[in-house]
Design a protein around this motif. Structure first.
Motif, PDB file in Angstrom:
ATOM      1  N   ALA A 180      -8.198  12.712 -21.122  1.00 51.47           N
ATOM      2  CA  ALA A 180      -6.804  12.709 -21.559  1.00 51.47           C
ATOM      3  C   ALA A 180      -5.916  13.254 -20.455  1.00 51.47           C
ATOM      4  N   LYS A 181      -4.829  12.552 -20.199  1.00 53.65           N
ATOM      5  CA  LYS A 181      -3.879  13.004 -19.187  1.00 53.65           C
ATOM      6  C   LYS A 181      -2.885  13.954 -19.843  1.00 53.65           C
ATOM      7  N   ARG A 182      -2.676  15.064 -19.194  1.00 52.71           N
ATOM      8  CA  ARG A 182      -1.729  16.042 -19.729  1.00 52.71           C
ATOM      9  C   ARG A 182      -0.336  15.752 -19.207  1.00 52.71           C
ATOM     10  N   LYS A 183       0.619  15.865 -20.109  1.00 53.19           N
ATOM     11  CA  LYS A 183       2.009  15.691 -19.720  1.00 53.19           C
ATOM     12  C   LYS A 183       2.568  17.026 -19.266  1.00 53.19           C
ATOM     13  N   LYS A 184       3.429  16.964 -18.275  1.00 57.82           N
ATOM     14  CA  LYS A 184       4.134  18.175 -17.890  1.00 57.82           C
ATOM     15  C   LYS A 184       5.297  18.342 -18.860  1.00 57.82           C
TER      16      LYS A 184
END
Length: 89
Positions: free
Chosen positions: A59-63
């Motif tokens: 999963a890509k984390r959002k800033k």
């Protein structure tokens, strides 16, 4: 070959009563390992698992921008405006 203890045994696991929480039950159980069963390593463990993994996805984390507001009328108005923009209010 697959083995399911729940389907082959009509036993229901119970719960431990508080008064028995420290009771030693080692003599009521026996540990069964593959040394006892002598199953092929291709039939047990990761290689013998019927679950097939097609793809691992990280999963890509959002800033997320963080903002600190004061507990005053201006800060409260800012929080309300933010919640309205996001559709919570």
């Amino acid at each position: 070959m697959s083995l399911s203890l729940t389907s082959q045994m009509n036993l229901r696991l119970g719960f431990v009563r508080y008064e028995n929480i420290d009771r030693n039950v080692d003599t009521q159980f026996s540990l069964v390992t593959n040394e006892t069963l002598n199953l092929s390593k291709e039939d047990v463990g990761r290689k013998g698992s019927p679950t097939k993994v097609r793809k691992n996805v990280v999963a890509k984390r959002k800033k997320v921008m963080h903002k600190t507001v004061k507990v005053d009328d201006e800060g409260i108005d800012e929080v309300v405006q933010f919640l309205e923009e996001k559709g919570y209010l």
